[in-house]
Design an enzyme around this catalytic site. Sequence first.
Site, PDB file in Angstrom:
ATOM      1  N   GLY A 273      36.509  51.298  42.314  1.00 24.08           N
ATOM      2  CA  GLY A 273      37.019  50.331  41.336  1.00 24.08           C
ATOM      3  C   GLY A 273      36.115  49.116  41.257  1.00 24.08           C
ATOM      4  N   ALA A 274      34.796  49.357  41.290  1.00 28.48           N
ATOM      5  CA  ALA A 274      33.865  48.244  41.440  1.00 28.48           C
ATOM      6  C   ALA A 274      33.381  47.678  40.109  1.00 28.48           C
ATOM      7  CB  ALA A 274      32.660  48.683  42.269  1.00 28.48           C
TER       8      ALA A 274
ATOM      9  N   ILE B 265      38.774  42.673  41.540  1.00 33.16           N
ATOM     10  CA  ILE B 265      38.376  42.396  42.922  1.00 33.16           C
ATOM     11  C   ILE B 265      37.156  43.219  43.309  1.00 33.16           C
ATOM     12  CG2 ILE B 265      39.140  42.449  45.329  1.00 33.16           C
ATOM     13  CD1 ILE B 265      42.016  42.326  44.317  1.00 33.16           C
ATOM     14  N   GLY B 266      37.151  44.493  42.896  1.00 33.69           N
ATOM     15  CA  GLY B 266      36.083  45.398  43.303  1.00 33.69           C
ATOM     16  C   GLY B 266      34.710  44.905  42.879  1.00 33.69           C
TER      17      GLY B 266
ATOM     18  N   TYR C 279      54.387  51.439  41.851  1.00 35.24           N
ATOM     19  CA  TYR C 279      53.226  50.833  42.501  1.00 35.24           C
ATOM     20  C   TYR C 279      53.550  50.536  43.967  1.00 35.24           C
ATOM     21  CZ  TYR C 279      49.509  47.314  43.214  1.00 35.24           C
ATOM     22  OH  TYR C 279      48.446  46.594  43.669  1.00 35.24           O
TER      23      TYR C 279
ATOM     24  N   SER D 134      49.383  45.723  49.103  1.00 32.23           N
ATOM     25  CA  SER D 134      50.017  44.566  48.507  1.00 32.23           C
ATOM     26  C   SER D 134      51.281  44.303  49.303  1.00 32.23           C
ATOM     27  CB  SER D 134      50.360  44.854  47.051  1.00 32.23           C
ATOM     28  OG  SER D 134      51.335  43.938  46.600  1.00 32.23           O
TER      29      SER D 134
END
Lengths: 320, 587
Positions: free
Chosen positions: B317-318, B322-323, B469, B444
């Site tokens: 997920g870059a 955040i990634g 989630y 989370s």
Amino acid sequence: MKVLVTGPTGAVGQYVLEALMRTDHDVRVFTLPDSMHRINYRDRIEMVPGDLADRDALDEALDGIELVFHTALISPPPAIDPDMLEHVNARGTRNLVKACRGAVSRFVMVSSNNVYVPHRMPNLWPLTDDAQREAHGNPSQQALGESLIRAEDAVFEAAETGAFDFAMLRPSIISGRKSPFVDNLVTQLIRNPEAADGLRRMWDTMQWTHGTDIGTAALLAADHPDLRNQSILVAGEEPITAYDVLSLMWEIMNVGREDNPYAELAARHNVGVPKFYPAKLRAAGWRPRMTAKNCIQEILGRLEFYASTSVNFPAYMPVE
Amino acid sequence: MKGIITNAGCGIGARLADALAQMRWEVEALDTGVAEVGDAAALKARLRDADVLFVLELHADLPRAAREDRIRQRLAAAEAAGVSRAVLLSSAEVYADAAGSRGPVRETAPLYRDEDGVPEAARIALGAEQAFQAGATTATERVILRVPDLYDRTDPAALAPLRAIMFEGTAAAAPLPLQRLHPDDLSSALIAAARVPAAGGHVFNIADPMGIGPDVLAYELQRLGRLLSEEDPTDDRVRPEYPLEQPVLATDKASRLLDFRPRRSAWIGLAECAQEIVFGLRADGLVPDNTPKVPAVIAALESRSRPLAGKVCVVTGATSGIGRELAVILSRCGAHVVAVGRNATAGAELLSELEERPSCMPGEFIAADLSAMSEVRKLADTILARHARVDALINNAGAVFAARKTTADGYEATFVVNYLAPFLLTKLLVDAIPAEGHIVNLSSEIHRRSGLDFSDLFSSRNYQPLEAYARAKFANMMFSNALADRLGPEGPRVATISPGMVRTEILNREGAKDRPELAAMNRARNRMISPEKAGTYVASMLIDPKLSGLTGIYVDQDSLSDIAPATANREAGAYLWSVSEALVEMA
């Protein structure tokens, strides 16, 4: 020399422009189209409208430029949201720096003392030019610090690859035209002197710098050999709290009287030693000319002007 | 105007020269080199067009007789050269009975007579005053300033008594109230004495108008010592209201005739000296170090110490959120980043940023959609083909879907992206991760509110985006705990981290606006932390020496936090593992 000023109507940019008017540089400004009417000295400068996201406008603005004063940075949260800070400060600066490559020999940016590690407590004083950086505070203050650190890094890294020399000015709280923070402080204290205690707690010790002094510092940083590729703290000389502001306001409004009821209170709340020491600028011969009292005098004069014109308008203007 | 300063080399002389220069005076220094004795003509020539002679000989390091000779000689030369005024800096020590005096000591009070038993400082000052007055004619007006000690932070002799009081309290303080003057104010007093016409021929006490008694002095110095050295000196922040003492020296004559009032209060002088004392104590290690404590990742970025040099770090997920920030941070820390994401354009942009920035290391990008198990396998093959060793695997990719969505494999997407894909990718890469390597799963705090329903892993009965989630993050947490158990304390370190509420697009994907709970959370964006900040939290799992050696931990932002007991249930963990293995096999 051909000089570009970005953000020429801002709290810093307008004073840099003013300082440049005393030199023989050819000045061009890069400005948002909707603030062009607020630019001073329009008969003596070139204007390029555009914003920092517009590559074509940036290329046009930078054509032939040798010296850049980048003051188009935004600061005061919470009015400006984090995404906007990122967009203007970080991405805007990155775009500008990218467009600079080539002709520009020095890039003077006016960042903020906000990028430094927290320095509220007196055991950390005096803070000097090369203190560590760390974005801090609540999320919106942090967002400001982060966006400025990213902007600074873009400049540092471009300089590292040989694009230009830089001078990174980091002023403390700015006073002058278009500095809502100090205006608000004074207005609040006029309305309610008792707010001083809360304001003292919130802001504790401040060391205001007036825009004119930042203007002279920026010009000095543009060609002083010792300030080449340096980060430079800019701060006025007097450490003050909200009580000092109150006391100085009383002095200004009661000329000739000696019985200032706030003097003792102000002295008791003042630690007595400066929070910032702008070592590099002082070594280069810079001395701030505007005292805290001068700054407050200016604000009070302006507020009086507003008050005297506003009496002509009804408090409530009915809409048809 | 032109002023000549004798003995200009002393600290006071330098300050005076500065102050005069700011007032556009012409300033000249007359130091020891010039005209020692007998060269009266040369001295007169130097003084010819001067208006004022400032005599600072009291602070010269000379034997008494030599000092007095020198003062006499200079005054004679000044008379001869027609200098209109001479100002002597003398000392308040000259008064014979300051302690016994009923009120403040005026300039007319009795002085010591030159006999035995006179303190040395008084003897020196008296000698200087006598030499200064000797042979006075009308040509040169003489002004004497009697001054107590100064709050001179640059003078160790001025600091020593204050330091003693800071440590030993009232016992170390002199019995008389302190009336020291700030050095800057001494310059203005000297200038006033030089300029004010009515001052000619007069003697003035120049001191702070307020007396600080020994008790107050000790209390205040100790308060300042705490205020200027402690991390949280809130109790000492404001100076209390102290009782006032009657001053020793009367200062009203200077105030009336010279219009001189100290601009800097004694409190400022004390604070400056106290700060200098604290600096000294800090240098000696007697006061805590005040170097700011910056998080390890920020310190590494700012100093470019590159703690991850040569390490291969895989970040999923870059391409955004955040990634993306994490990939840049790891790269700036020296790592070779293998960025994984769906968006090839964003991936190329990331790569060019890593390439262009001198602070970054070059990296690589592999496009993969982690919602398909086949793509996860392909991704693992690609990574293993390119790298024999993976030092860190950061399972960052995560998603919230506003409406229930199934993947190509027929599984619910939230469950797959947040849990099943990291499960499979970790399993495929774990053998390439060395013992000192890291597996970091992003979680989370929301997982604490949830559990796992094995009968409905895919939320087919009732789909709530945040609930789905939370369940997936719960499963992820349970998997992390089970993995840490299996790998043991000697294996690669497994850590889970909750970065907090982050300003990413995770709550802002298509359809989010139709979900009031997602829209409400997204509106709080301005109160969330930045992806960059979250990235530093995640990077600290690899860099912060306090965390990087631990395994099986759960970190909430920057602090170790308890693991929810439900996620540490071993039986449930083993069951989840076997179910997950079956699911990835079937896909």
